[in-house]
Design a protein around this motif. Structure first.
Motif, PDB file in Angstrom:
ATOM      1  N   UNK A 166      -2.732   1.486  -5.438  1.00 43.36           N
ATOM      2  CA  UNK A 166      -2.772   2.474  -4.362  1.00 43.36           C
ATOM      3  C   UNK A 166      -2.648   1.808  -3.000  1.00 43.36           C
ATOM      4  N   UNK A 167      -3.369   0.698  -2.839  1.00 40.44           N
ATOM      5  CA  UNK A 167      -3.304  -0.033  -1.570  1.00 40.44           C
ATOM      6  C   UNK A 167      -1.895  -0.587  -1.349  1.00 40.44           C
ATOM      7  N   UNK A 168      -1.303  -1.138  -2.391  1.00 41.67           N
ATOM      8  CA  UNK A 168       0.038  -1.723  -2.268  1.00 41.67           C
ATOM      9  C   UNK A 168       1.071  -0.685  -1.849  1.00 41.67           C
ATOM     10  N   UNK A 169       0.889   0.547  -2.264  1.00 38.30           N
ATOM     11  CA  UNK A 169       1.866   1.598  -1.978  1.00 38.30           C
ATOM     12  C   UNK A 169       1.587   2.339  -0.678  1.00 38.30           C
ATOM     13  N   UNK A 170       0.424   2.125  -0.087  1.00 33.73           N
ATOM     14  CA  UNK A 170       0.019   2.905   1.080  1.00 33.73           C
ATOM     15  C   UNK A 170       0.814   2.513   2.324  1.00 33.73           C
ATOM     16  N   UNK A 171       1.095   3.494   3.155  1.00 31.45           N
ATOM     17  CA  UNK A 171       1.738   3.276   4.447  1.00 31.45           C
ATOM     18  C   UNK A 171       0.637   3.164   5.487  1.00 31.45           C
ATOM     19  N   UNK A 172       0.276   1.932   5.848  1.00 30.68           N
ATOM     20  CA  UNK A 172      -0.868   1.694   6.726  1.00 30.68           C
ATOM     21  C   UNK A 172      -0.403   1.257   8.105  1.00 30.68           C
ATOM     22  N   UNK A 173      -1.330   1.267   9.044  1.00 35.24           N
ATOM     23  CA  UNK A 173      -1.054   0.753  10.379  1.00 35.24           C
ATOM     24  C   UNK A 173      -0.850  -0.756  10.293  1.00 35.24           C
TER      25      UNK A 173
ATOM     26  N   UNK B 298      -6.284   9.291   9.808  1.00 34.34           N
ATOM     27  CA  UNK B 298      -6.031   7.856   9.901  1.00 34.34           C
ATOM     28  C   UNK B 298      -7.377   7.146  10.018  1.00 34.34           C
ATOM     29  N   UNK B 299      -7.987   6.880   8.877  1.00 35.06           N
ATOM     30  CA  UNK B 299      -9.312   6.255   8.873  1.00 35.06           C
ATOM     31  C   UNK B 299      -9.239   4.841   9.431  1.00 35.06           C
ATOM     32  N   UNK B 300     -10.328   4.415  10.056  1.00 32.07           N
ATOM     33  CA  UNK B 300     -10.378   3.018  10.490  1.00 32.07           C
ATOM     34  C   UNK B 300     -10.299   2.107   9.268  1.00 32.07           C
TER      35      UNK B 300
ATOM     36  N   UNK C 233     -14.626   6.438  15.120  1.00 28.39           N
ATOM     37  CA  UNK C 233     -13.799   6.074  13.961  1.00 28.39           C
ATOM     38  C   UNK C 233     -14.421   6.577  12.663  1.00 28.39           C
ATOM     39  N   UNK C 234     -13.566   6.772  11.673  1.00 33.01           N
ATOM     40  CA  UNK C 234     -13.994   7.229  10.355  1.00 33.01           C
ATOM     41  C   UNK C 234     -13.928   6.069   9.365  1.00 33.01           C
ATOM     42  N   UNK C 235     -15.002   5.839   8.644  1.00 34.54           N
ATOM     43  CA  UNK C 235     -15.030   4.920   7.510  1.00 34.54           C
ATOM     44  C   UNK C 235     -15.085   5.804   6.262  1.00 34.54           C
ATOM     45  N   UNK C 236     -14.002   5.861   5.514  1.00 37.90           N
ATOM     46  CA  UNK C 236     -13.817   6.901   4.504  1.00 37.90           C
ATOM     47  C   UNK C 236     -13.992   6.353   3.092  1.00 37.90           C
ATOM     48  N   UNK C 237     -14.631   7.167   2.241  1.00 35.36           N
ATOM     49  CA  UNK C 237     -14.958   6.770   0.871  1.00 35.36           C
ATOM     50  C   UNK C 237     -14.529   7.860  -0.091  1.00 35.36           C
ATOM     51  N   UNK C 238     -13.806   7.470  -1.143  1.00 34.55           N
ATOM     52  CA  UNK C 238     -13.548   8.369  -2.255  1.00 34.55           C
ATOM     53  C   UNK C 238     -13.634   7.574  -3.553  1.00 34.55           C
ATOM     54  N   UNK C 239     -13.435   8.256  -4.663  1.00 25.70           N
ATOM     55  CA  UNK C 239     -13.541   7.645  -5.978  1.00 25.70           C
ATOM     56  C   UNK C 239     -14.073   8.673  -6.950  1.00 25.70           C
TER      57      UNK C 239
ATOM     58  N   UNK D 250      -2.220   5.517   6.535  1.00 25.57           N
ATOM     59  CA  UNK D 250      -2.467   5.330   7.970  1.00 25.57           C
ATOM     60  C   UNK D 250      -3.784   4.614   8.273  1.00 25.57           C
ATOM     61  N   UNK D 251      -4.357   3.890   7.313  1.00 29.33           N
ATOM     62  CA  UNK D 251      -5.575   3.116   7.572  1.00 29.33           C
ATOM     63  C   UNK D 251      -5.300   2.062   8.641  1.00 29.33           C
ATOM     64  N   UNK D 252      -6.273   1.867   9.519  1.00 28.89           N
ATOM     65  CA  UNK D 252      -6.070   1.003  10.676  1.00 28.89           C
ATOM     66  C   UNK D 252      -6.545  -0.439  10.478  1.00 28.89           C
ATOM     67  N   UNK D 253      -7.657  -0.637   9.750  1.00 32.84           N
ATOM     68  CA  UNK D 253      -8.216  -1.991   9.662  1.00 32.84           C
ATOM     69  C   UNK D 253      -8.257  -2.546   8.243  1.00 32.84           C
ATOM     70  N   UNK D 254      -8.918  -1.846   7.316  1.00 30.96           N
ATOM     71  CA  UNK D 254      -9.111  -2.429   5.987  1.00 30.96           C
ATOM     72  C   UNK D 254      -9.003  -1.368   4.904  1.00 30.96           C
ATOM     73  N   UNK D 255      -8.187  -1.665   3.901  1.00 27.68           N
ATOM     74  CA  UNK D 255      -8.131  -0.893   2.668  1.00 27.68           C
ATOM     75  C   UNK D 255      -8.965  -1.641   1.638  1.00 27.68           C
TER      76      UNK D 255
END
Length: 498
Positions: free
Chosen positions: A256-263, A195-197, A128-134, A239-244
């Protein structure tokens, strides 16, 4: 060519797939090398003719690749191409990429390629990928996260925009348990299926706006460069699977989280330097605590570590630690591993690095603060500051920064090509603060002039802070060289040696 390009993955037959790799840096070489391994017909193009790239080109050519390293090599897309893989930083209007778009040839970034090449067939894979940006803090957060994952006994690596090229990581014969993935806006721009975890946007502020062009005002729904930059950052949540994970101090990250289409089932988890509400992580007195990943979060919090466990208690450093902890906890890492990982972590050089103390004045190298948001975070950690700033502003403005920190400034020393942008902001928002302009002359000892000027402004108890708010390439090879020059000049002045 009849292969469905969009369906290509690690197990596909790549023979006959004609791929152009745009850019032959670290990620471009990794992409070309692994595509050759899969059997693709690879052409790599770059304008640079450095000795290092020439050696790598010779190696790939012996394996069957075509490599062109010369001025003009990227001006024209070859005729027979099925896929273009672009290196980070290439603008969509670069001739090669624009031609691909016009010819309806898919353009993937290295991250998109890596996502498609993950091993989805072996037991326990893919990692799984744990992804970071900013805008700021990405590398520190990813490295903190890697330290935590290693403390948990996992085979993990920091990859992407830092550390190992991500294509190399996913193709490693010895699979990883989990990957800590740093992603820039450039990388995210060319990513469409990841689709990051779990994922975090640490913050969003002006940076790299020279990469984006404002859309024409007469275009319906036209977006500014900042709008486009933020939209690319937001792609990490898709497409995040567990936690935004998002920053409670930065409302844009929450939107951004509110608008995201997540799993379905993915959670929103905020981090804050204050006391966290249920569902978030934050700080209580001198403790970093978790109220998101414990069953009794409605009524209590789990201790992760103390502020004294961290290498720095600067606010932005603590925020990065909370974000890393949240991603690790979302992956199921224990409280003890979070503590042990954060306790053992030390940031790379030129990030709020202590240089010296002399005459009651502390000298700090934060040359990695290459945009206004990073500089403001750094300045906020000190009460009385002589600020060393300037370089390549990359289209950024400094009014908000100066207005926010004007009360902390003992004085300012400016250098570099775009120093006037900062000087103008200072004249508007901090007109009484002394400013010394040492220019952009690279001859002689420019950083020596900076240090001498700063020493003349500083008083006992002050901090002289190199937090330029700008990129370094107008006068230095990179931010590291700039920080090294600053530290060397400080030591020369203190010791009185050449």
């Amino acid at each position: 060519m009849t292969t469905d390009i969009e369906g290509l993955d690690r197990r596909s037959d790549w023979s006959g797939v004609r791929v152009v790799v745009a850019g032959f840096g670290v990620s471009g070489y990794a992409a070309a090398d692994n595509l050759l391994f899969l059997g693709a017909q690879v052409t790599a193009l770059d304008e640079s003719t450095s000795e290092e790239k020439a050696e790598k080109a010779q190696l790939l050519e012996t394996l069957g690749a075509t490599v062109r390293l010369e001025p003009g090599a990227t001006a024209t897309l070859p005729d027979d191409v099925d896929l273009v893989v672009t290196s980070p930083g290439w603008r969509p209007d670069a001739p090669l990429l624009a031609q691909a778009t016009d010819r309806q040839i898919p353009v993937w970034g290295e991250v998109e390629l890596a996502w498609r090449l993950r091993d989805t067939t072996s037991p326990g894979q893919p990692a799984p990928w744990l992804a970071v940006t900013g805008t700021n803090g990405k590398t520190t957060t990813v490295q903190m996260l890697q330290s935590i994952l290693l403390a948990a006994g996992l085979r993990a690596a920091a990859v992407g925009n830092v550390g190992l090229p991500i294509v190399e990581a996913v193709m490693d014969p010895e699979p990883y348990d989990v990957l800590a993935v740093e992603l820039s806006s450039f990388q995210l721009h060319y990513t469409s299926s990841m689709s990051a975890e779990s994922a975090v946007v640490l913050n969003v502020a002006e940076d790299h706006l020279d990469w984006y062009d404002d859309e024409p005002d007469d275009v319906p729904g036209a977006r500014t460069g900042m709008d486009q930059y933020a939209a690319d950052k937001a792609r990490i949540y898709e497409r995040v699977q567990r936690a935004c994970v998002y920053n409670l101090a930065d409302p844009l990250t929450e939107r951004m989280v509110e608008r995201a289409d997540v799993v379905e089932g993915a959670r929103a988890v905020g981090f804050t330097l204050g006391m966290p509400a249920a569902g978030n992580v934050g700080v209580v007195e001198d403790l970093l605590v978790d109220r998101a990943f414990i069953e009794e979060r409605a009524t209590s919090a789990a201790e992760l570590c103390t502020l004294d466990d961290l290498a720095s208690q600067a606010p932005h450093f603590v925020a990065n630690a909370l974000a890393a902890a949240a991603l690790a906890r979302a992956h199921g890492v224990s409280q003890q591993a979070v503590r042990d990982g954060l306790r053992s972590f030390r940031p790379d050089g030129h990030r709020i690095a202590h240089v010296a103390v002399a005459g009651g004045v502390t000298w700090i190298d934060d040359s990695k603060a290459t945009n206004p948001h990073a500089a403001q975070s750094s300045l906020a950690a000190y009460e009385h500051v002589v600020w060393v700033a300037g370089g390549l502003a990359k289209g950024a403005r400094f009014d908000d920064l100066v207005a926010a920190v004007s009360g902390r400034l003992r004085g300012v020393v400016l250098l570099g090509r775009d120093r006037q942008v900062i000087a103008d902001a200072l004249s508007r928002h901090a007109p009484d603060v002394p400013v010394i302009d040492v220019g952009a002359d690279e001859t002689g000892d420019p950083m020596g002039r900076v240090v001498d000027a700063a020493a003349g402004l500083a008083r006992s108890g002050d901090t002289v802070l190199l937090a330029p708010g700008c990129a370094s390439m107008d006068m230095f090879a990179n931010y590291g060289a700039r920080g090294d020059a600053f530290a060397a000049a400080v030591h020369r002045r203190i010791t009185g040696t050449d």
